[in-house]
Design an enzyme around this catalytic site. Structure first.
Site, PDB file in Angstrom:
ATOM      1  N   TYR A 115       0.867  -1.184   0.000  1.00  0.00           N
ATOM      2  CA  TYR A 115       0.000   0.000   0.000  1.00  0.00           C
ATOM      3  C   TYR A 115       0.905   1.235   0.000  1.00  0.00           C
ATOM      4  O   TYR A 115       1.932   1.245  -0.661  1.00  0.00           O
ATOM      5  CB  TYR A 115      -0.958  -0.071   1.193  1.00  0.00           C
ATOM      6  CG  TYR A 115      -2.150   0.852   1.061  1.00  0.00           C
ATOM      7  CD1 TYR A 115      -2.889   0.907  -0.124  1.00  0.00           C
ATOM      8  CD2 TYR A 115      -2.519   1.684   2.113  1.00  0.00           C
ATOM      9  CE1 TYR A 115      -3.968   1.763  -0.256  1.00  0.00           C
ATOM     10  CE2 TYR A 115      -3.610   2.543   1.996  1.00  0.00           C
ATOM     11  CZ  TYR A 115      -4.320   2.582   0.807  1.00  0.00           C
ATOM     12  OH  TYR A 115      -5.382   3.427   0.679  1.00  0.00           O
ATOM     13  N   LYS A 170     -21.235 -19.170  -9.973  1.00  0.00           N
ATOM     14  CA  LYS A 170     -20.433 -19.064 -11.196  1.00  0.00           C
ATOM     15  C   LYS A 170     -18.993 -18.692 -10.849  1.00  0.00           C
ATOM     16  O   LYS A 170     -18.037 -19.226 -11.424  1.00  0.00           O
ATOM     17  CB  LYS A 170     -21.051 -17.995 -12.097  1.00  0.00           C
ATOM     18  CG  LYS A 170     -20.671 -18.117 -13.544  1.00  0.00           C
ATOM     19  CD  LYS A 170     -21.607 -19.084 -14.229  1.00  0.00           C
ATOM     20  CE  LYS A 170     -21.362 -19.161 -15.700  1.00  0.00           C
ATOM     21  NZ  LYS A 170     -22.357 -19.979 -16.388  1.00  0.00           N
ATOM     22  N   ASP A 213     -27.609 -14.722 -17.537  1.00  0.00           N
ATOM     23  CA  ASP A 213     -29.021 -14.610 -17.147  1.00  0.00           C
ATOM     24  C   ASP A 213     -29.624 -13.251 -17.498  1.00  0.00           C
ATOM     25  O   ASP A 213     -30.334 -12.639 -16.697  1.00  0.00           O
ATOM     26  CB  ASP A 213     -29.173 -14.893 -15.646  1.00  0.00           C
ATOM     27  CG  ASP A 213     -28.934 -16.354 -15.314  1.00  0.00           C
ATOM     28  OD1 ASP A 213     -28.771 -17.151 -16.243  1.00  0.00           O
ATOM     29  OD2 ASP A 213     -28.913 -16.701 -14.118  1.00  0.00           O
ATOM     30  N   ASP A 238     -24.966 -18.069 -21.385  1.00  0.00           N
ATOM     31  CA  ASP A 238     -26.241 -18.700 -21.721  1.00  0.00           C
ATOM     32  C   ASP A 238     -26.342 -18.950 -23.226  1.00  0.00           C
ATOM     33  O   ASP A 238     -27.041 -19.857 -23.662  1.00  0.00           O
ATOM     34  CB  ASP A 238     -27.409 -17.822 -21.264  1.00  0.00           C
ATOM     35  CG  ASP A 238     -27.378 -17.574 -19.772  1.00  0.00           C
ATOM     36  OD1 ASP A 238     -27.230 -18.546 -19.019  1.00  0.00           O
ATOM     37  OD2 ASP A 238     -27.466 -16.405 -19.351  1.00  0.00           O
ATOM     38  N   GLY A 272     -34.890 -18.721 -27.420  1.00  0.00           N
ATOM     39  CA  GLY A 272     -34.309 -17.640 -26.651  1.00  0.00           C
ATOM     40  C   GLY A 272     -32.823 -17.536 -26.928  1.00  0.00           C
ATOM     41  O   GLY A 272     -32.325 -18.011 -27.954  1.00  0.00           O
ATOM     42  N   ALA A 274     -30.201 -19.048 -25.631  1.00  0.00           N
ATOM     43  CA  ALA A 274     -29.489 -20.317 -25.782  1.00  0.00           C
ATOM     44  C   ALA A 274     -29.838 -20.988 -27.103  1.00  0.00           C
ATOM     45  O   ALA A 274     -28.960 -21.474 -27.821  1.00  0.00           O
ATOM     46  CB  ALA A 274     -29.800 -21.240 -24.611  1.00  0.00           C
ATOM     47  N   ASN A 388     -23.431 -29.484 -19.445  1.00  0.00           N
ATOM     48  CA  ASN A 388     -23.246 -28.450 -18.437  1.00  0.00           C
ATOM     49  C   ASN A 388     -22.239 -27.424 -18.943  1.00  0.00           C
ATOM     50  O   ASN A 388     -21.144 -27.771 -19.379  1.00  0.00           O
ATOM     51  CB  ASN A 388     -22.736 -29.095 -17.133  1.00  0.00           C
ATOM     52  CG  ASN A 388     -22.767 -28.142 -15.957  1.00  0.00           C
ATOM     53  OD1 ASN A 388     -22.483 -26.958 -16.084  1.00  0.00           O
ATOM     54  ND2 ASN A 388     -23.093 -28.675 -14.793  1.00  0.00           N
TER      55      ASN A 388
END
Length: 463
Positions: A115, A170, A213, A238, A272, A274, A388
């Site tokens: 610092y 995530k 999302d 996605d 959508g 995906a 996945n």
């Protein structure tokens, strides 16, 4: 349709006081089994001559079934339920991630370097040569996980606070599978311009951005604009993550049935983010016949309600999902529970491939699939062939960060899919093993190497 299979996401632990008499513990396990629960670990906490206290873990198929199991145990004579807790809620309590220092601060000299006043020298070095930010800060290994909470899992528009547990998860996956430091950024706006502005304003900290999302079609514009206006990779998991892993699984499934991707007809249910991304990547991989369906049926050129993304895949055919599946070789579901019936699957071609990826309840339960299905995959961990995204995004970002790629291209995604598929040896390939395990330590490394190679070949790597 209900979730038929007990699993750990609906897991509870019962702390019970049980008399030390023959058959008492057996009566508990019988009550659990009769209520449809799957018995897990049994731990002895305390014991004396009269009684014992045990923790019994039970997997259920739903919250309602878990309550039924608990009630069945409570009704047992002489068994006292001391406590019941939901293991999933307990795991999330207090959050799942934390920030840790890489360097210990044990002396005044440590502090002076890490610092003030020493850090001032680092700030000046970066100001004089902005490229040094990649070498002297966390930017080289940090990803922002950005959401507006508008399309959380399959649950809908829950908002930024309710999206945070997913983003935390995530971040855990980034760290566990690729050693990347990722942080959740949940924005309290669903305005496209505000989201773009917010991400651009925080971009100096991060080496890449994982969009998550965000509802379609807004997500398409956000990704496109951010990629054009920033010099770091933008990846909508996605869309692109789902597409990569789906293609990898399909490539291996087609090997089993001896079919070419160019000669099959693929039905994708769900148009959508995906669904569109999967269709785009499959087309780049050589697929020539893709019929997409949404809630109104086949996306036909005769429909007047299509947005630009859907219009890209409009076909001459018209009708319902049931009509689309007749004679189809492959069904890819990115939609909702129970929309695919056994009769629809029966109407597909011989050696049909079915990827029912709606979560937590797939488009069709694997138990209901007729015997003519050659390969079945879902998005769930309690069935074989889990498709996945964790197979893709950690390695994609690892590769992109390591070579300082400015963007993530279609070719990088194609090579990532090929890398994932290649990890299943021909001798190991079978109808219940078309994709590597998410815990296969080779995956992230293989994907990262493929992504780096593709980036360098396309001239977008900076190191």
């Amino acid at each position: 349709m209900t979730n038929l299979t007990p699993n750990s996401s609906f897991s509870v632990t019962l702390r019970l006081q049980i008399p030390n008499r023959v058959g008492m513990l057996a009566s508990v396990t019988q009550a659990i089994a009769s209520s449809g629960g799957n018995l897990g670990q049994i731990d002895l906490i305390e014991q004396n001559r009269q009684e014992s206290i045990r923790d019994i873990t039970v997997d259920a198929a739903s919250t309602e079934q878990a309550e039924t199991i608990v009630q069945a145990v409570k009704e047992l004579i002489d068994i006292k339920v001391i406590d019941v807790y939901d293991r999933t809620f307990n795991l999330h309590r207090g959050g799942k991630i934390s920030i840790a220092s890489r360097i210990p601060l044990k002396s005044v000299s440590d502090l002076a370097m890490a610092y003030t006043p020493g850090v001032g020298r680092i700030c000046k070095a970066i100001a004089e040569n902005p490229e040094e930010v990649y070498h002297l800060t966390i930017k080289q290994n940090t990803v922002a996980i950005v959401t507006d909470g508008s399309a959380v899992l399959g649950l809908g528009n829950l908002g930024p606070g309710a999206a945070l547990p997913v983003m935390e998860g995530k971040a855990m996956l980034f760290k566990e599978f690729a050693g990347i430091d990722a942080f959740p950024i949940c924005l309290d706006t669903q305005d496209t311009e505000e989201i773009i502005k917010a991400v651009k304003n925080i971009a100096p900290v991060f080496g890449g951005v994982n969009l998550e999302d965000i509802a379609a079609p807004r997500c398409f514009e956000i990704e496109k604009r951010l990629q054009a206006e920033l010099d770091i990779p933008i990846f909508h998991d996605d869309q692109n993550g789902t597409a990569i892993v789906t293609l990898a699984a399909l490539l291996n499934a087609l090997k089993l049935v001896h079919k070419s991707i160019a000669n099959i007809r693929i039905v994708i249910n769900g148009a959508g983010a995906a669904g569109i991304a999967v269709a785009r990547l499959l087309r780049k991989a050589g697929a020539e016949q893709i019929w997409m369906c949404d809630s109104k049926g086949i996306i036909s050129i005769n429909r007047t309600d299509l947005n630009d993304e859907k219009r890209e895949f409009a076909v001459k055919a018209q009708g319902t999902l049931a009509g689309a599946t007749q004679g189809a070789d492959v069904f890819i579901g990115l939609s909702g529970p129970g929309v695919l019936t056994p009769e629809m699957v029966q109407a597909m071609t011989k050696d049909a491939i079915v990827f029912a990826m709606a979560n937590p309840i797939p488009e069709i339960q694997p138990e209901l699939v007729p015997k003519n299905v050659a390969v079945m995959a879902t998005g769930r961990s309690d069935y074989p062939n889990q498709i996945n995204n964790v197979l893709a995004f950690p390695g994609v970002f690892r590769g992109a960060l390591d070579c300082r790629a400015k963007t993530i291209t279609t070719n990088m995604c194609l090579e990532a899919a090929n890398a994932i598929a290649s990890l299943v040896k021909p001798s190991d390939l079978n109808r219940e093993h078309i994709i590597p395990s998410v815990f296969d330590e080779r995956v992230s490394t293989a994907v990262a190497a493929a992504v780096k190679q593709a980036a360098r070949e396309e001239g977008i790597a900076q190191s």
